[in-house]
Design a protein around this motif. Structure first.
Motif, mmCIF file in Angstrom:
data_model
loop_
_atom_site.group_PDB
_atom_site.id
_atom_site.type_symbol
_atom_site.label_atom_id
_atom_site.label_comp_id
_atom_site.label_asym_id
_atom_site.label_seq_id
_atom_site.Cartn_x
_atom_site.Cartn_y
_atom_site.Cartn_z
ATOM 1 N N TYR A 154 0.824 -1.213 0.000
ATOM 2 C CA TYR A 154 0.000 0.000 0.000
ATOM 3 C C TYR A 154 0.856 1.260 0.000
ATOM 4 O O TYR A 154 0.324 2.364 -0.109
ATOM 5 N N GLY A 155 2.177 1.089 0.075
ATOM 6 C CA GLY A 155 3.068 2.222 -0.142
ATOM 7 C C GLY A 155 2.861 2.840 -1.505
ATOM 8 O O GLY A 155 3.110 4.034 -1.702
ATOM 9 N N PHE A 156 2.397 2.030 -2.481
ATOM 10 C CA PHE A 156 1.978 2.625 -3.753
ATOM 11 C C PHE A 156 0.482 2.444 -4.002
ATOM 12 O O PHE A 156 -0.104 3.132 -4.841
ATOM 13 N N GLY A 157 -0.150 1.538 -3.246
ATOM 14 C CA GLY A 157 -1.600 1.434 -3.348
ATOM 15 C C GLY A 157 -2.280 2.757 -3.050
ATOM 16 O O GLY A 157 -3.284 3.122 -3.676
ATOM 17 N N LEU A 158 -1.703 3.507 -2.116
ATOM 18 C CA LEU A 158 -2.288 4.816 -1.801
ATOM 19 C C LEU A 158 -2.161 5.773 -2.985
ATOM 20 O O LEU A 158 -3.000 6.659 -3.170
ATOM 21 N N PHE A 159 -1.103 5.615 -3.797
ATOM 22 C CA PHE A 159 -0.979 6.421 -5.028
ATOM 23 C C PHE A 159 -2.096 6.066 -6.009
ATOM 24 O O PHE A 159 -2.657 6.931 -6.676
ATOM 25 N N VAL A 160 -2.381 4.771 -6.097
ATOM 26 C CA VAL A 160 -3.416 4.300 -7.027
ATOM 27 C C VAL A 160 -4.774 4.889 -6.646
ATOM 28 O O VAL A 160 -5.515 5.394 -7.501
ATOM 29 N N VAL A 161 -5.102 4.837 -5.351
ATOM 30 C CA VAL A 161 -6.378 5.388 -4.886
ATOM 31 C C VAL A 161 -6.428 6.894 -5.116
ATOM 32 O O VAL A 161 -7.457 7.439 -5.553
ATOM 33 N N HIS A 162 -5.323 7.573 -4.859
ATOM 34 C CA HIS A 162 -5.243 9.028 -5.101
ATOM 35 C C HIS A 162 -5.504 9.333 -6.578
ATOM 36 O O HIS A 162 -6.289 10.236 -6.912
ATOM 37 N N ALA A 163 -4.870 8.567 -7.456
ATOM 38 C CA ALA A 163 -5.058 8.772 -8.893
ATOM 39 C C ALA A 163 -6.505 8.525 -9.302
ATOM 40 O O ALA A 163 -7.074 9.271 -10.108
ATOM 41 N N ALA A 164 -7.100 7.468 -8.740
ATOM 42 C CA ALA A 164 -8.485 7.134 -9.089
ATOM 43 C C ALA A 164 -9.447 8.238 -8.649
ATOM 44 O O ALA A 164 -10.401 8.563 -9.368
ATOM 45 N N ARG A 165 -9.196 8.817 -7.502
ATOM 46 C CA ARG A 165 -10.056 9.916 -7.036
ATOM 47 C C ARG A 165 -9.925 11.136 -7.939
ATOM 48 O O ARG A 165 -10.923 11.792 -8.273
ATOM 49 N N LEU A 166 -8.712 11.449 -8.353
ATOM 50 C CA LEU A 166 -8.515 12.574 -9.268
ATOM 51 C C LEU A 166 -9.191 12.303 -10.613
ATOM 52 O O LEU A 166 -9.782 13.207 -11.218
ATOM 53 N N ALA A 167 -9.103 11.060 -11.082
ATOM 54 C CA ALA A 167 -9.746 10.692 -12.345
ATOM 55 C C ALA A 167 -11.260 10.881 -12.258
ATOM 56 O O ALA A 167 -11.899 11.365 -13.203
ATOM 57 N N GLU A 168 -11.834 10.522 -11.120
ATOM 58 C CA GLU A 168 -13.270 10.697 -10.924
ATOM 59 C C GLU A 168 -13.667 12.175 -10.962
ATOM 60 O O GLU A 168 -14.779 12.516 -11.361
ATOM 61 N N GLU A 169 -12.747 13.025 -10.530
ATOM 62 C CA GLU A 169 -13.013 14.471 -10.538
ATOM 63 C C GLU A 169 -12.793 15.095 -11.914
ATOM 64 O O GLU A 169 -12.992 16.294 -12.090
ATOM 65 N N GLY A 170 -12.344 14.274 -12.876
ATOM 66 C CA GLY A 170 -12.163 14.757 -14.232
ATOM 67 C C GLY A 170 -10.789 15.299 -14.543
ATOM 68 O O GLY A 170 -10.581 15.932 -15.587
ATOM 69 N N ALA A 171 -9.804 15.044 -13.672
ATOM 70 C CA ALA A 171 -8.450 15.530 -13.922
ATOM 71 C C ALA A 171 -7.846 14.855 -15.153
ATOM 72 O O ALA A 171 -8.103 13.673 -15.421
#
Length: 285
Positions: A125-142
């Motif tokens: 999860y040292g990079f899993g947290l990056f994945v979740v962060h990216a997914a949230r930004l993608a949902e916001e339309g970034a």
């Protein structure tokens, strides 16, 4: 605006509810116990894995997904979301060939494809947290480029340490010699490890006893983030989640913890660290 879709691999150890909530696509690694082969997280759970690991005289082996595995996932996503961008985020290239497989897959796709393969230079999860962060930004339309830039920034702020309960699995995996493992066990040595900027695991300190070791981890976080008081935390554990609760209590006495994610360390990473491992990932809130 084109949709951005996030792909990762099973070593990200992302809790299932977050995977579902954020529509994260996961390509599994493979785990071999002798002649038995399992897709990580698909055909064997973490709980089942640790039971088998304790009973097994030899360590299982692991293998990364093939480029064809990634091609199949990428093409399926492009069929479903025509014109989309894909960001594929993976375990450190210094620890696994998974990143290289994903990168090679992009050259095998015979149509226009907007795919960014990003080396997390981390694990679990040292990079899993990056994945979740990216997914949230993608949902916001970034846009994909903005998401990658945000990932780079987050990686520069996040700190991680992990603590193994026994040296047995590092010894079985050839990371340390047998004599060192036996002596360390007799002395109740708990190694604190981390991952450097190139994505390679390195030893930080050796501390006698779990309680002193977790206290030392918190001191290290304080040294790394001297101006930070409000933090977000993810904790990784193996078979027993209760092992991280005392650590979180100690941490809360020093920092203001605004968010906690519990991640179960999966079979591929667990092969090398063994049961009883604690991992902590911290970044400013």
């Amino acid at each position: 605006m084109n949709k951005t879709v996030i792909v990762t691999d099973s070593t990200a150890d992302i809790p299932a509810d977050l995977v579902k909530q954020h529509n994260i696509h996961i390509v599994p690694l493979r785990l071999m116990f002798g002649e038995e082969t399992y897709l990580d997280g698909v055909e064997i759970s973490a709980g089942e894995f640790y039971k088998k690991l304790i009973q097994s005289a030899q360590l299982p082996t692991t293998s990364q997904p093939s480029p064809a595995d990634f091609v199949a996932v990428y093409e399926s996503i492009m069929d479903r979301y025509p014109g989309c961008s894909i960001i594929s985020i993976h375990i450190s290239s210094g620890l696994s060939g998974t990143y290289q497989s994903a990168l090679l897959a992009t050259s095998l796709i015979e149509r226009d494809a907007d795919i960014t393969v990003w080396d997390s230079k981390s694990a679990s999860y040292g990079f899993g947290l990056f994945v979740v962060h990216a997914a949230r930004l993608a949902e916001e339309g970034a846009a994909a480029a903005d998401i990658v830039a945000s990932l780079e920034e987050l990686r520069s702020k996040r700190r991680l340490y992990f603590l193994v309960d026994t040296l047995e699995y590092l010894q079985k995996g050839g990371r340390i010699g047998k004599a060192s493992a036996v002596l360390g066990t007799l002395l109740n040595i708990k190694p604190i490890l981390s991952i450097d900027d190139e994505g390679i695991i390195f030893p930080v300190e050796k501390v006698r006893g779990r309680k002193k070791a977790t206290a030392r981890m918190i001191e290290l976080f304080q040294q790394d983030l001297p101006e930070v008081r409000h933090i977000k935390v993810a904790v990784g554990h193996t078979a027993d989640r209760s092992l991280v609760e005392d650590f979180l209590q100690q941490l809360s006495a020093v920092f203001t913890v605004e968010d906690v994610v519990y991640s179960e360390i999966g079979p591929v990473i667990g092969t090398h660290v063994g049961p009883g491992t604690i991992a902590a990932y911290i970044w400013p809130a």
